[in-house]
Design a protein around this motif. Sequence first.
Motif, PDB file in Angstrom:
ATOM      1  N   LYS A 351       3.676  48.281   5.553  1.00  0.00           N
ATOM      2  CA  LYS A 351       2.441  49.054   5.348  1.00  0.00           C
ATOM      3  C   LYS A 351       1.260  48.392   6.037  1.00  0.00           C
ATOM      4  O   LYS A 351       0.369  49.071   6.568  1.00  0.00           O
ATOM      5  N   LEU A 352       1.217  47.063   6.040  1.00  0.00           N
ATOM      6  CA  LEU A 352       0.132  46.364   6.736  1.00  0.00           C
ATOM      7  C   LEU A 352       0.146  46.693   8.223  1.00  0.00           C
ATOM      8  O   LEU A 352      -0.893  47.015   8.813  1.00  0.00           O
ATOM      9  N   LEU A 353       1.321  46.632   8.842  1.00  0.00           N
ATOM     10  CA  LEU A 353       1.405  46.926  10.276  1.00  0.00           C
ATOM     11  C   LEU A 353       1.026  48.375  10.558  1.00  0.00           C
ATOM     12  O   LEU A 353       0.383  48.677  11.575  1.00  0.00           O
ATOM     13  N   ALA A 354       1.402  49.278   9.664  1.00  0.00           N
ATOM     14  CA  ALA A 354       1.006  50.679   9.816  1.00  0.00           C
ATOM     15  C   ALA A 354      -0.508  50.822   9.741  1.00  0.00           C
ATOM     16  O   ALA A 354      -1.115  51.554  10.536  1.00  0.00           O
ATOM     17  N   THR A 355      -1.117  50.124   8.790  1.00  0.00           N
ATOM     18  CA  THR A 355      -2.579  50.184   8.644  1.00  0.00           C
ATOM     19  C   THR A 355      -3.262  49.706   9.912  1.00  0.00           C
ATOM     20  O   THR A 355      -4.215  50.323  10.405  1.00  0.00           O
ATOM     21  N   PHE A 356      -2.774  48.601  10.449  1.00  0.00           N
ATOM     22  CA  PHE A 356      -3.344  48.050  11.678  1.00  0.00           C
ATOM     23  C   PHE A 356      -3.269  49.068  12.812  1.00  0.00           C
ATOM     24  O   PHE A 356      -4.275  49.376  13.472  1.00  0.00           O
ATOM     25  N   LEU A 506     -14.365  49.530   7.354  1.00  0.00           N
ATOM     26  CA  LEU A 506     -14.081  48.102   7.327  1.00  0.00           C
ATOM     27  C   LEU A 506     -12.589  47.954   7.057  1.00  0.00           C
ATOM     28  O   LEU A 506     -12.075  48.459   6.050  1.00  0.00           O
ATOM     29  N   VAL A 507     -11.889  47.287   7.962  1.00  0.00           N
ATOM     30  CA  VAL A 507     -10.440  47.092   7.842  1.00  0.00           C
ATOM     31  C   VAL A 507     -10.172  45.608   7.592  1.00  0.00           C
ATOM     32  O   VAL A 507     -10.642  44.754   8.352  1.00  0.00           O
ATOM     33  N   ILE A 508      -9.437  45.316   6.515  1.00  0.00           N
ATOM     34  CA  ILE A 508      -9.122  43.935   6.134  1.00  0.00           C
ATOM     35  C   ILE A 508      -7.605  43.802   6.049  1.00  0.00           C
ATOM     36  O   ILE A 508      -6.952  44.507   5.282  1.00  0.00           O
ATOM     37  N   LEU A 509      -7.051  42.879   6.835  1.00  0.00           N
ATOM     38  CA  LEU A 509      -5.598  42.724   6.917  1.00  0.00           C
ATOM     39  C   LEU A 509      -5.214  41.255   6.766  1.00  0.00           C
ATOM     40  O   LEU A 509      -5.679  40.412   7.536  1.00  0.00           O
ATOM     41  N   ASN A 510      -4.371  40.952   5.786  1.00  0.00           N
ATOM     42  CA  ASN A 510      -3.819  39.612   5.627  1.00  0.00           C
ATOM     43  C   ASN A 510      -2.427  39.613   6.252  1.00  0.00           C
ATOM     44  O   ASN A 510      -1.484  40.170   5.688  1.00  0.00           O
ATOM     45  N   PHE A 511      -2.280  38.992   7.406  1.00  0.00           N
ATOM     46  CA  PHE A 511      -1.057  39.117   8.197  1.00  0.00           C
ATOM     47  C   PHE A 511       0.086  38.206   7.757  1.00  0.00           C
ATOM     48  O   PHE A 511       1.135  38.203   8.396  1.00  0.00           O
ATOM     49  N   PHE A 512      -0.106  37.466   6.667  1.00  0.00           N
ATOM     50  CA  PHE A 512       0.943  36.517   6.292  1.00  0.00           C
ATOM     51  C   PHE A 512       1.199  36.553   4.789  1.00  0.00           C
ATOM     52  O   PHE A 512       0.565  37.302   4.051  1.00  0.00           O
ATOM     53  N   GLY A 513       2.139  35.712   4.347  1.00  0.00           N
ATOM     54  CA  GLY A 513       2.612  35.754   2.973  1.00  0.00           C
ATOM     55  C   GLY A 513       1.866  34.853   2.021  1.00  0.00           C
ATOM     56  O   GLY A 513       2.331  34.610   0.903  1.00  0.00           O
ATOM     57  N   GLU A 530     -16.284  52.646  -0.265  1.00  0.00           N
ATOM     58  CA  GLU A 530     -15.262  53.568  -0.767  1.00  0.00           C
ATOM     59  C   GLU A 530     -13.894  53.124  -0.238  1.00  0.00           C
ATOM     60  O   GLU A 530     -13.674  53.096   0.968  1.00  0.00           O
ATOM     61  N   LEU A 531     -12.989  52.778  -1.138  1.00  0.00           N
ATOM     62  CA  LEU A 531     -11.647  52.375  -0.738  1.00  0.00           C
ATOM     63  C   LEU A 531     -10.852  53.612  -0.343  1.00  0.00           C
ATOM     64  O   LEU A 531     -10.594  54.495  -1.149  1.00  0.00           O
ATOM     65  N   LEU A 532     -10.437  53.674   0.936  1.00  0.00           N
ATOM     66  CA  LEU A 532      -9.676  54.832   1.417  1.00  0.00           C
ATOM     67  C   LEU A 532      -8.177  54.652   1.230  1.00  0.00           C
ATOM     68  O   LEU A 532      -7.462  55.599   0.906  1.00  0.00           O
ATOM     69  N   ILE A 533      -7.686  53.431   1.476  1.00  0.00           N
ATOM     70  CA  ILE A 533      -6.248  53.187   1.355  1.00  0.00           C
ATOM     71  C   ILE A 533      -6.024  51.687   1.233  1.00  0.00           C
ATOM     72  O   ILE A 533      -6.777  50.878   1.785  1.00  0.00           O
ATOM     73  N   SER A 534      -4.989  51.315   0.491  1.00  0.00           N
ATOM     74  CA  SER A 534      -4.586  49.914   0.364  1.00  0.00           C
ATOM     75  C   SER A 534      -3.104  49.884   0.021  1.00  0.00           C
ATOM     76  O   SER A 534      -2.564  50.847  -0.528  1.00  0.00           O
ATOM     77  N   ASN A 535      -2.464  48.772   0.328  1.00  0.00           N
ATOM     78  CA  ASN A 535      -1.031  48.667   0.041  1.00  0.00           C
ATOM     79  C   ASN A 535      -0.739  47.900  -1.251  1.00  0.00           C
ATOM     80  O   ASN A 535       0.407  47.609  -1.561  1.00  0.00           O
ATOM     81  N   GLN A 550      -3.755  39.435  -1.453  1.00  0.00           N
ATOM     82  CA  GLN A 550      -2.350  39.259  -1.772  1.00  0.00           C
ATOM     83  C   GLN A 550      -1.546  39.134  -0.468  1.00  0.00           C
ATOM     84  O   GLN A 550      -2.025  39.479   0.613  1.00  0.00           O
ATOM     85  N   PRO A 551      -0.311  38.626  -0.538  1.00  0.00           N
ATOM     86  CA  PRO A 551       0.499  38.525   0.678  1.00  0.00           C
ATOM     87  C   PRO A 551       0.622  39.866   1.414  1.00  0.00           C
ATOM     88  O   PRO A 551       0.921  40.888   0.803  1.00  0.00           O
ATOM     89  N   TYR A 552       0.299  39.840   2.682  1.00  0.00           N
ATOM     90  CA  TYR A 552       0.370  41.018   3.553  1.00  0.00           C
ATOM     91  C   TYR A 552      -0.484  42.178   3.013  1.00  0.00           C
ATOM     92  O   TYR A 552      -0.172  43.342   3.241  1.00  0.00           O
ATOM     93  N   GLU A 553      -1.580  41.862   2.385  1.00  0.00           N
ATOM     94  CA  GLU A 553      -2.425  42.934   1.840  1.00  0.00           C
ATOM     95  C   GLU A 553      -3.240  43.594   2.945  1.00  0.00           C
ATOM     96  O   GLU A 553      -3.724  42.942   3.879  1.00  0.00           O
ATOM     97  N   ALA A 554      -3.405  44.908   2.818  1.00  0.00           N
ATOM     98  CA  ALA A 554      -4.204  45.698   3.761  1.00  0.00           C
ATOM     99  C   ALA A 554      -5.145  46.592   2.974  1.00  0.00           C
ATOM    100  O   ALA A 554      -4.734  47.234   1.998  1.00  0.00           O
ATOM    101  N   ARG A 555      -6.394  46.639   3.389  1.00  0.00           N
ATOM    102  CA  ARG A 555      -7.374  47.538   2.767  1.00  0.00           C
ATOM    103  C   ARG A 555      -8.227  48.182   3.859  1.00  0.00           C
ATOM    104  O   ARG A 555      -8.585  47.531   4.849  1.00  0.00           O
ATOM    105  N   VAL A 556      -8.596  49.430   3.627  1.00  0.00           N
ATOM    106  CA  VAL A 556      -9.519  50.126   4.513  1.00  0.00           C
ATOM    107  C   VAL A 556     -10.617  50.735   3.654  1.00  0.00           C
ATOM    108  O   VAL A 556     -10.343  51.536   2.747  1.00  0.00           O
ATOM    109  N   TYR A 557     -11.860  50.330   3.944  1.00  0.00           N
ATOM    110  CA  TYR A 557     -13.024  50.834   3.213  1.00  0.00           C
ATOM    111  C   TYR A 557     -13.867  51.725   4.121  1.00  0.00           C
ATOM    112  O   TYR A 557     -14.042  51.433   5.305  1.00  0.00           O
TER     113      TYR A 557
END
Length: 571
Positions: A351-356, A506-513, A530-535, A550-557
């Motif tokens: 899901k993180l890679l998809a978000t990116f 604003l896109v925030i991606l944690n690429f590791f565990g 406004e949080l649009l999507i997160s994994n 969190q590990p491999y967390e992705a958020r889009v605001y």
Amino acid sequence: MKKTWWKESVVYQIYPRSFMDSNGDGIGDLPGILSKLDYLKDLGIDVIWLCPIYQSPNDDNGYDISDYYEIMSEFGAMEDFDRLLHEVHARGMKLIMDLVVNHTSDEHAWFIESRSSKDHPKRDYYIWRPAAKDGGVPNNWESFFSGSTWQYDEATGEYYLHLFSKKQPDLNWENPEVVADVHKMMKWWLDKGIDGFRVDAINHIGKADGFPDDPHPEDKSHNTGYRLFANLPKVHEQLQKLNREVFSRYDIMTVGETSGIGPREALLYVDENRDEMNMVFQFEHMSIDSGDGGKWDVQPWSLPDLKQIMSKWQTELYGKGWNALYFNNHDQPRAVSRFGDDQTYWAESAKLLATFLHTLCGTPYVYQGEEIGMTNVAFDSIDSYQDLESLNFYKEKVSEGADLAQVLKRIHDKGRDNARTPMQWNDGPQAGFTTGEPWIQLNTNYMDINVEQQLLDPDSIFNYYKKLIQLRKQYEVFVYGDYQLILEDHPEIYAYVRTFENETLLVILNFFGRTPTFQLPDCLHIEAPELLISNYAVAADREIQEITLQPYEARVYRLPTNPSSANEGES
């Protein structure tokens, strides 16, 4: 920036042999694709890209075309294609064809005639040269599939050029008759109603005059000779002519495969004022885990390197040309195995890679199975592999006395068959792909990773992709927004801001565990994001000044109108 349908589309790439088999012969086919169109429509796909379906002896799985005007019998007949095209359009989707015009099959009628005699009118359709003065090959160029680019032909006592397999002789684009025949064929397909082309290896249609030796064969950053048969000025002359005489006469999408370029070179292909192609596939990010020995020399990759590459492409093309966004295709390993964690954090990293991919500026390409998190496969024996490139690599290393376990490990990591195992539709026999024996072995994890399970799970990777695609259609900033990198030097967090007109992401991606802390830069003053999507499950009203990810967390605001801008590289 010009707005157009192909910028706003999401493309789904189908490798027909491995997508869906309708008749039990173990090979995917056109009726099989037809049966899954509603699945693609449900996902939100706008454009389907079909890998080659033309008549072919299948030396390189269809990328060796023997007749551009016929359908490979294993896939069906032209009536099946016409029905498929009609049904794609009936669902409001479009279809683009994969086209190979750098070379043909050696079983194409043109080449059969060309090799028949030095005096044949079609001799000059291909590139023939006598032996070098020492009696050897005409020059030191190396094929992408190992060995020399030259194959001796006893019938006429000369060598022909093949940048890929010896059964894929290169066409001679210096011959106006070749160009005219290629243009005629492309018009034939476009008049049939297809919506464009992905053009394979298009940056190789021009070769250096005189076919000189590469003076630096010791440089293994590319194949020996690469600079003499890639991205030369004559390629652009031919593409401008192709655009003028063919592409510009239709409302279509065109994307070229162009290895070995950076953004500056890419703009020669995609600058909207140059009238060549809509976009190109670049490979710079696909080489991030390759050492000096090339693709098979697998090395650890770093996030700062990925940021540098992707940021360069995002900023240098913005407002001038267009990006093609991808992590997976028929030639690449599965992204979740390569850039994510396909074990402990399989779903999260997929899901993180998809978000990116779907929050960058450009047209996203989803490769079949990516939307359910399909992973690499590790066959026990080289006998289970089908890919010509992998088999040639193995044979070459065997002859050198290499450690065969290590060679097989490299193929597990980087081999093209990773992308070519059959689509995993359900947990039944043969993963629902076929009722027969599949042409290539299945990945044994289909019991746990398959479409049927994910359609029923609202938290699945499939449904995450579906939501991302919906957001991209809902907010223009996903498509047209500019890109500003923040936290440039952070080794684990990739974060950026996208802005278009009155919308900001604003896109925030944690690429590791691990669990790093995201600190909102001082230059961004944000209230009520406004949080649009997160994994991961996240409270919508949560403070974002400081976040333990969190590990491999992705958020889009989605941010309030006109927040303070971030300067690229600000941390």
